[in-house]
Design a protein around this motif. Structure first.
Motif, PDB file in Angstrom:
ATOM      1  N   ASN A 117       0.664  -1.401  -0.117  1.00  0.00           N
ATOM      2  CA  ASN A 117       0.046   0.126  -0.115  1.00  0.00           C
ATOM      3  C   ASN A 117       0.817   1.139   0.072  1.00  0.00           C
ATOM      4  OD1 ASN A 117      -2.466  -1.677   0.185  1.00  0.00           O
ATOM      5  ND2 ASN A 117      -2.128  -1.750   2.178  1.00  0.00           N
ATOM      6  N   THR A 118       2.144   1.067  -0.499  1.00  0.00           N
ATOM      7  CA  THR A 118       2.958   2.232  -0.437  1.00  0.00           C
ATOM      8  C   THR A 118       3.577   2.425  -1.708  1.00  0.00           C
ATOM      9  OG1 THR A 118       5.031   1.088   0.054  1.00  0.00           O
ATOM     10  CG2 THR A 118       3.813   1.887   1.904  1.00  0.00           C
ATOM     11  N   GLN A 119       4.479   3.341  -2.136  1.00  0.00           N
ATOM     12  CA  GLN A 119       5.031   3.306  -3.518  1.00  0.00           C
ATOM     13  C   GLN A 119       6.521   2.549  -3.370  1.00  0.00           C
ATOM     14  OE1 GLN A 119       5.022   5.726  -1.070  1.00  0.00           O
ATOM     15  NE2 GLN A 119       7.124   6.866  -0.791  1.00  0.00           N
ATOM     16  N   ILE A 120       6.680   1.869  -2.413  1.00  0.00           N
ATOM     17  CA  ILE A 120       7.950   0.996  -2.468  1.00  0.00           C
ATOM     18  C   ILE A 120       7.818  -0.176  -3.400  1.00  0.00           C
ATOM     19  CG2 ILE A 120       9.223  -0.724  -1.014  1.00  0.00           C
ATOM     20  CD1 ILE A 120       9.181   2.537  -0.120  1.00  0.00           C
ATOM     21  N   LYS A 121       9.153  -0.179  -4.103  1.00  0.00           N
ATOM     22  CA  LYS A 121       9.418  -1.076  -5.464  1.00  0.00           C
ATOM     23  C   LYS A 121      10.519  -2.128  -4.914  1.00  0.00           C
ATOM     24  CE  LYS A 121       6.784   1.279  -8.462  1.00  0.00           C
ATOM     25  NZ  LYS A 121       5.509   1.108  -7.730  1.00  0.00           N
ATOM     26  N   ILE A 122      11.143  -2.027  -4.003  1.00  0.00           N
ATOM     27  CA  ILE A 122      12.146  -2.740  -3.241  1.00  0.00           C
ATOM     28  C   ILE A 122      12.382  -2.567  -1.946  1.00  0.00           C
ATOM     29  CG2 ILE A 122      14.553  -3.323  -3.334  1.00  0.00           C
ATOM     30  CD1 ILE A 122      14.986  -2.026  -6.067  1.00  0.00           C
ATOM     31  N   VAL A 123      12.142  -3.715  -1.325  1.00  0.00           N
ATOM     32  CA  VAL A 123      12.493  -3.702   0.338  1.00  0.00           C
ATOM     33  C   VAL A 123      13.532  -4.749   0.677  1.00  0.00           C
ATOM     34  CG1 VAL A 123      10.686  -5.850   0.703  1.00  0.00           C
ATOM     35  CG2 VAL A 123      11.232  -4.066   2.364  1.00  0.00           C
ATOM     36  N   GLY A 124      14.393  -4.227   1.761  1.00  0.00           N
ATOM     37  CA  GLY A 124      15.383  -4.867   2.203  1.00  0.00           C
ATOM     38  C   GLY A 124      15.543  -5.161   3.683  1.00  0.00           C
ATOM     39  N   ILE A 125      16.039  -6.204   4.129  1.00  0.00           N
ATOM     40  CA  ILE A 125      16.349  -6.592   5.440  1.00  0.00           C
ATOM     41  C   ILE A 125      17.723  -7.020   5.721  1.00  0.00           C
ATOM     42  CG2 ILE A 125      15.500  -9.063   5.583  1.00  0.00           C
ATOM     43  CD1 ILE A 125      13.750  -7.987   8.030  1.00  0.00           C
ATOM     44  N   ASP A 126      18.213  -6.920   7.036  1.00  0.00           N
ATOM     45  CA  ASP A 126      19.481  -7.191   7.404  1.00  0.00           C
ATOM     46  C   ASP A 126      19.843  -8.321   7.912  1.00  0.00           C
ATOM     47  OD1 ASP A 126      18.162  -6.971   9.762  1.00  0.00           O
ATOM     48  OD2 ASP A 126      19.446  -5.262  10.789  1.00  0.00           O
ATOM     49  N   TYR A 127      19.219  -9.467   7.242  1.00  0.00           N
ATOM     50  CA  TYR A 127      19.521 -10.959   7.602  1.00  0.00           C
ATOM     51  C   TYR A 127      18.998 -11.834   6.630  1.00  0.00           C
ATOM     52  CZ  TYR A 127      21.585 -14.659  10.170  1.00  0.00           C
ATOM     53  OH  TYR A 127      22.205 -15.745  10.858  1.00  0.00           O
ATOM     54  N   PHE A 128      19.099 -13.152   6.745  1.00  0.00           N
ATOM     55  CA  PHE A 128      18.667 -14.031   6.050  1.00  0.00           C
ATOM     56  C   PHE A 128      17.320 -14.112   5.045  1.00  0.00           C
ATOM     57  CE2 PHE A 128      17.194 -18.627   5.501  1.00  0.00           C
ATOM     58  CZ  PHE A 128      18.372 -19.191   4.558  1.00  0.00           C
ATOM     59  N   SER A 129      16.520 -13.666   5.665  1.00  0.00           N
ATOM     60  CA  SER A 129      14.950 -13.648   4.744  1.00  0.00           C
ATOM     61  C   SER A 129      14.018 -12.963   5.318  1.00  0.00           C
ATOM     62  CB  SER A 129      14.715 -15.053   4.968  1.00  0.00           C
ATOM     63  OG  SER A 129      13.361 -15.093   4.233  1.00  0.00           O
ATOM     64  N   VAL A 130      13.128 -12.161   4.403  1.00  0.00           N
ATOM     65  CA  VAL A 130      11.870 -11.534   5.170  1.00  0.00           C
ATOM     66  C   VAL A 130      11.058 -12.477   5.567  1.00  0.00           C
ATOM     67  CG1 VAL A 130      12.185  -9.677   3.275  1.00  0.00           C
ATOM     68  CG2 VAL A 130      10.994 -11.751   2.681  1.00  0.00           C
ATOM     69  N   ASP A 131      11.136 -13.949   5.492  1.00  0.00           N
ATOM     70  CA  ASP A 131      10.248 -14.806   6.281  1.00  0.00           C
ATOM     71  C   ASP A 131      11.085 -15.439   7.380  1.00  0.00           C
ATOM     72  OD1 ASP A 131       7.592 -14.948   4.806  1.00  0.00           O
ATOM     73  OD2 ASP A 131       8.616 -15.272   3.105  1.00  0.00           O
ATOM     74  N   SER A 132      10.327 -15.942   8.254  1.00  0.00           N
ATOM     75  CA  SER A 132      10.738 -16.597   9.369  1.00  0.00           C
ATOM     76  C   SER A 132      11.598 -17.857   8.972  1.00  0.00           C
ATOM     77  CB  SER A 132       9.969 -16.768  10.497  1.00  0.00           C
ATOM     78  OG  SER A 132       9.092 -17.861  10.202  1.00  0.00           O
ATOM     79  N   ALA A 133      12.555 -18.204   9.745  1.00  0.00           N
ATOM     80  CA  ALA A 133      13.129 -19.750   9.490  1.00  0.00           C
ATOM     81  C   ALA A 133      12.250 -20.675   9.446  1.00  0.00           C
ATOM     82  CB  ALA A 133      14.420 -20.068  10.255  1.00  0.00           C
ATOM     83  N   SER A 134      11.379 -20.546  10.335  1.00  0.00           N
ATOM     84  CA  SER A 134      10.069 -21.614  10.496  1.00  0.00           C
ATOM     85  C   SER A 134       8.929 -21.887   9.528  1.00  0.00           C
ATOM     86  CB  SER A 134       9.782 -21.688  11.924  1.00  0.00           C
ATOM     87  OG  SER A 134       9.007 -20.487  11.892  1.00  0.00           O
ATOM     88  N   SER A 135       9.119 -20.757   8.600  1.00  0.00           N
ATOM     89  CA  SER A 135       8.044 -20.740   7.666  1.00  0.00           C
ATOM     90  C   SER A 135       8.377 -21.758   6.354  1.00  0.00           C
ATOM     91  CB  SER A 135       8.220 -19.227   6.859  1.00  0.00           C
ATOM     92  OG  SER A 135       7.239 -19.326   5.754  1.00  0.00           O
ATOM     93  N   HIS A 136       7.323 -22.601   6.330  1.00  0.00           N
ATOM     94  CA  HIS A 136       7.360 -23.656   5.245  1.00  0.00           C
ATOM     95  C   HIS A 136       6.768 -23.013   3.724  1.00  0.00           C
ATOM     96  CE1 HIS A 136       8.645 -26.417   8.075  1.00  0.00           C
ATOM     97  NE2 HIS A 136       7.760 -25.993   8.880  1.00  0.00           N
ATOM     98  N   ASP A 137       6.073 -22.101   3.755  1.00  0.00           N
ATOM     99  CA  ASP A 137       5.410 -21.550   2.478  1.00  0.00           C
ATOM    100  C   ASP A 137       5.791 -20.112   2.085  1.00  0.00           C
ATOM    101  OD1 ASP A 137       3.932 -20.372   4.519  1.00  0.00           O
ATOM    102  OD2 ASP A 137       2.158 -20.875   3.642  1.00  0.00           O
ATOM    103  N   LEU A 138       6.780 -19.438   2.956  1.00  0.00           N
ATOM    104  CA  LEU A 138       7.027 -17.997   2.539  1.00  0.00           C
ATOM    105  C   LEU A 138       5.964 -17.312   2.039  1.00  0.00           C
ATOM    106  CD1 LEU A 138      10.133 -19.498   0.279  1.00  0.00           C
ATOM    107  CD2 LEU A 138      10.256 -19.039   2.792  1.00  0.00           C
TER     108      LEU A 138
END
Length: 189
Positions: A117-138
Motif C-alpha cells: 500500500n506504499t510506493q515501495i518497489k524494493i524492500v530489504g532486510i539485514d539478515y537471511f530472509s523476509v520470512d521466518s526460518a520456520s516458515s514453510h510456505d514463505l
C-alpha cells in the motif's frame, strides 16, 4: 599463462545465487506446484542484470521483534522513496559474523502486506530472509513477489554501519541466465 606452472592463478566460484547480499526476483517462487523448472532454450540467454537505483530510506526498528505494519506507518516515508531497508536487532547482534541462527528478525505478514500500500518497489532486510526460518510456505515472499506490482526483495544487507535516513542507492546484481535471484552489491550514497 594460467595453466599449472604458469604466471597467473585462476579461481573458480560455485555458490547459490541467493548467497550473501542478494536480490530476489518474482521468478524465485513458483506460482503453483505444477509449474515446471524446465526453461525454454530461447529463454536461456545471458541478460544484463538490471541495475536498480532510487531513493532509499533506511528505517531502524527500535524493538527486538519482527518488523510490524505499524513500523511502516510511523516511518514517515517521503513521496520519492522507492526503496525501503530495515535495520533491525540483526545488525546490532552482528549476526553476519556468526554461524546461522534461526532466531532472526524478519517481516511480519502484516508488514509485507502494508508495503504493498506504499510506493515501495524494493524492500530489504539485514539478515537471511523476509520470512521466518520456520516458515514453510514463505508468505512474505509470495505477498511481495507475486503482487500485481511486484516488490523485489534484498536480503542479507549489512547495515551495521548505516544510520537511519534517506540515501541514493545502487543495487548491482550479477548478470545471470534467467535469474530467480542474484548476488548483488548494494551501495548507499
Amino acid at each position: 599463462l594460467c595453466e599449472p606452472g604458469g604466471l597467473c592463478r585462476l579461481s573458480h566460484l560455485h555458490f547459490c545465487n541467493h548467497s550473501g547480499t542478494h536480490i530476489d526476483y518474482p521468478s524465485h517462487l513458483k506460482r503453483s506446484p505444477q509449474e515446471t523448472d524446465v526453461l525454454d532454450s530461447k529463454e536461456c540467454t545471458l541478460q544484463p542484470a538490471p541495475v536498480e537505483t532510487g531513493v532509499c530510506q533506511i528505517v531502524e526498528i527500535p524493538h527486538d521483534g519482527d518488523v510490524l505494519a505499524e513500523d511502516i506507518k510511523t516511518a514517515d516515508l517521503s513521496s520519492d522513496t522507492t526503496i525501503l531497508f530495515f535495520k533491525t536487532k540483526n545488525s546490532r547482534l552482528d549476526l553476519h559474523s556468526k554461524p546461522f541462527t534461526s532466531d532472526y528478525v524478519c517481516l511480519s505478514h502484516e508488514a509485507a502486506t502494508a508495503i504493498l500500500n506504499t510506493q515501495i518497489k524494493i524492500v530489504g532486510i539485514d539478515y537471511f530472509s523476509v520470512d521466518s526460518a520456520s516458515s514453510h510456505d514463505l508468505p512474505n515472499h509470495k505477498t511481495l513477489l507475486h503482487a500485481k506490482s511486484p516488490v523485489l526483495i534484498v536480503e542479507n544487507l549489512d547495515l551495521r554501519k548505516a544510520d537511519a535516513g534517506k540515501y541514493s542507492v545502487v543495487i548491482a546484481p550479477l548478470a545471470l541466465v534467467n535469474p530467480n535471484g542474484s548476488p548483488a552489491r548494494v551501495f548507499a550514497i
